[in-house]
Design a protein around this motif. Structure first.
Motif, short mmCIF file in Angstrom:
data_model
loop_
_atom_site.label_atom_id
_atom_site.label_comp_id
_atom_site.label_asym_id
_atom_site.label_seq_id
_atom_site.Cartn_x
_atom_site.Cartn_y
_atom_site.Cartn_z
N THR A 279 1.08 -1.37 0.25
CA THR A 279 0.15 -0.19 -0.27
C THR A 279 0.46 0.91 -0.07
O THR A 279 1.70 1.04 0.87
CB THR A 279 -0.67 -0.02 0.89
N VAL A 280 0.63 2.10 -0.78
CA VAL A 280 1.39 3.39 -1.60
C VAL A 280 0.30 4.63 -0.77
O VAL A 280 -0.90 4.48 -1.78
CB VAL A 280 1.51 3.45 -2.37
N ILE A 281 0.44 5.66 0.28
CA ILE A 281 0.02 6.47 0.27
C ILE A 281 0.78 8.04 -0.03
O ILE A 281 2.27 8.30 0.34
CB ILE A 281 -0.07 7.13 1.82
N ARG A 301 3.47 0.76 -12.75
CA ARG A 301 3.91 -0.91 -12.55
C ARG A 301 3.26 -0.52 -11.11
O ARG A 301 3.23 -2.60 -11.17
CB ARG A 301 5.54 -0.51 -12.32
N LEU A 302 3.05 -0.25 -10.24
CA LEU A 302 2.68 -1.29 -8.39
C LEU A 302 1.57 -1.67 -8.97
O LEU A 302 1.10 -2.71 -8.65
CB LEU A 302 3.60 0.10 -7.82
N ILE A 303 0.22 -0.62 -9.38
CA ILE A 303 -0.58 -0.91 -9.41
C ILE A 303 -1.10 -2.02 -10.79
O ILE A 303 -2.09 -2.73 -10.02
CB ILE A 303 -1.45 0.18 -10.29
N LYS A 304 -0.06 -2.20 -11.58
CA LYS A 304 -0.25 -2.46 -12.47
C LYS A 304 0.17 -4.71 -12.12
O LYS A 304 -0.64 -5.44 -12.12
CB LYS A 304 0.39 -2.83 -13.48
N GLU A 305 1.01 -4.14 -10.73
CA GLU A 305 1.45 -5.65 -10.57
C GLU A 305 0.83 -5.94 -9.29
O GLU A 305 0.91 -6.78 -8.60
CB GLU A 305 2.69 -5.33 -9.56
N GLY A 306 -0.04 -5.41 -8.80
CA GLY A 306 -1.17 -5.85 -7.24
C GLY A 306 -1.33 -4.42 -6.00
O GLY A 306 -2.13 -4.83 -5.68
N ALA A 307 -0.94 -3.48 -6.52
CA ALA A 307 0.05 -3.01 -5.31
C ALA A 307 -1.60 -1.88 -5.03
O ALA A 307 -2.42 -1.47 -6.81
CB ALA A 307 0.91 -2.01 -5.16
N ALA A 308 -1.98 -1.03 -4.11
CA ALA A 308 -2.93 -0.52 -3.93
C ALA A 308 -2.84 1.03 -3.34
O ALA A 308 -1.13 1.61 -2.58
CB ALA A 308 -4.18 -0.55 -2.23
N VAL A 309 -2.57 1.93 -4.47
CA VAL A 309 -2.08 3.32 -4.85
C VAL A 309 -3.43 4.38 -4.00
O VAL A 309 -3.82 4.70 -4.66
CB VAL A 309 -1.40 3.54 -5.76
N TYR A 310 -2.58 5.06 -3.39
CA TYR A 310 -3.87 5.78 -2.63
C TYR A 310 -2.79 7.20 -2.69
O TYR A 310 -2.06 7.57 -2.10
CB TYR A 310 -4.57 5.71 -0.90
N GLN A 311 -4.48 7.92 -2.88
CA GLN A 311 -3.73 9.48 -3.14
C GLN A 311 -4.41 10.71 -1.70
O GLN A 311 -5.85 11.14 -2.02
CB GLN A 311 -4.24 10.38 -4.16
N TYR A 312 -3.67 11.45 -1.12
CA TYR A 312 -3.97 11.82 -0.01
C TYR A 312 -4.85 13.22 -0.55
O TYR A 312 -4.36 14.20 -1.12
CB TYR A 312 -3.43 12.42 0.94
#
Length: 400
Positions: A279-281, A301-312
């Motif tokens: 998870t990345v914020i 690339r992270l999202i494509k590989e399955g990571a969750a990215v959040y924008q605060y």
């Protein structure tokens, strides 16, 4: 034609000089800096996430100082908050308290000569850290002291992401409210913060201070297990890669700037491949030109590989943290970017206390609740302006 030729030659010579200056300067810097980490220490921690609450506590602690106040910041602005800070330091110095203030000349470029003179006249010992100096002018201009630490009477330490300026107490209309993580520390580990301040102070002033035992009073040990990691000249990359490798279940990264090195990004991808949840914020609104565009190639690339990215979205997110499973959390001054990895002086705190990590996770979950999930659809939507900015940002990402 001759004029164009002269300009072309000058540009080539400037580029050659910049490349040589930077590479030779980095080589020398790397040879002088050793890898450092403390043993496991024990202390007590409070965490602040809003500037108003932090600075009420921080200014109160300075007002209560009896012997010495040692302060290092990357940024001190020229505004009402900064003037209040300076007034407090002058007040303590005039009362006989030993006060030392060290600030980065680039980050604190708004500090005026008049303000410095007033501080010194009141008895505050003031210096700029990491001056730009020959023979490597370009390289030294890029190596900044990004640490933010304060030690009061050798008993209380502060460390984290907040600097001194109005935006940090929610008085900037664009970036408010400001979200950050800052630690207040007591216990045996304050000694190490004191020693690190003295190392930076001696480098800036050539004045050694380590010999006075009054700076290192006896204090209760504390209960939270932790260690400090001061870094410079590229050592942070190694520590962050090691952290990624220790994950068994999850990695959470919070950073205002997400521009990892090739090796560090490879460690993240390797973690995803072995089934680690990532998870990345990051902020929704950027505070510097091109930093957001520089992050997109990695986030895609992270999202494509399955990571969750959040924008605060509830203001500006400036926190700097990494959480590995339920066993390690990192709070400090370093961003998850190449400038912190390779150029800046940073200091981070690794905490191994389950109760504190649980508390931090509660804070992070609140921040995720104030964020929106970033999708590939949004990142891949056709946008010529953004594409141009991404190309430019990629070329200079080392210096953003």
């Amino acid at each position: 034609m001759n004029f164009a030729l002269i300009i072309s030659v000058l540009l080539i010579l400037i580029i050659i000089w910049l490349v040589l200056d930077f590479n030779l300067g980095r080589r020398k810097h790397t040879s002088l800096v050793s890898r450092t980490e403390t043993a496991i220490l024990h202390g007590n921690f409070e965490i602040f996430t809003h500037g108003r609450e932090l600075f009420i506590d921080y200014f109160h602690a300075i007002r209560d100082a009896k012997k010495h106040v040692h302060v290092l910041f990357y940024i001190v602005k020229d505004d009402a908050v900064s003037r209040e800070f300076f007034s407090l330091l002058k007040e303590k110095a005039l009362a006989g308290v030993e006060v030392r203030l060290l600030v980065d000349p680039v980050g604190s470029w708004k500090v005026t000569k008049a303000a410095v003179e007033e501080l010194r006249e009141a008895g505050v010992e003031f210096s700029f850290s990491n001056p730009i100096r020959p023979p490597y002018l370009f390289y030294s201009s890029q190596v900044r002291n990004h640490r933010k630490i304060t030690i009061i009477d050798g008993m209380i330490g502060y460390l984290g992401g907040f600097n001194i300026g109005k935006e940090y107490i929610d008085e900037d209309p664009v970036l408010s409210p400001w979200r950050d993580y800052h630690l207040k520390i007591t216990g045996e580990s304050v000694n190490f913060l004191q020693s690190e301040f003295f190392i930076d102070w001696q480098e800036a002033t050539s004045k050694g201070l380590q010999g006075n035992p009054d700076y290192f009073p006896v204090r209760p040990q504390g209960v939270i297990r932790h260690q400090f990691i001061p870094t410079a000249a590229g050592h942070l990359e190694e520590f962050f890669i090691r952290l990624m490798g220790q994950a068994d279940q999850s990695i959470i990264i919070g950073s205002p700037y997400f521009i990892p090195s090739k090796k560090l990004f490879g460690a993240l991808l390797a973690a995803l491949q072995r089934g680690i949840d990532i998870t990345v914020i990051v902020p929704y609104t950027a505070d510097h030109l091109l930093v957001q565009e520089a992050s997109y190639r990695y986030l895609r690339r992270l999202i494509k590989e399955g990571a969750a990215v959040y924008q605060y979205k509830n203001g500006f997110y400036h926190a700097k943290t990494i959480v590995i499973d339920d066993k390690i959390c990192d709070i400090g001054t370093a961003n998850f970017d190449k400038r912190s990895l390779f150029l800046n002086k940073e200091i981070n705190c690794y905490i191994y206390d389950p109760a504190f990590i649980e508390r931090l996770k509660g804070i992070i979950n609140k921040d995720i609740g104030d964020s929106v999930l970033l999708s590939l659809e949004v990142l891949n939507k056709r946008n010529i302006s953004r594409s141009v900015k991404e190309c430019i940002a990629g070329a200079i990402s080392y210096f953003l």
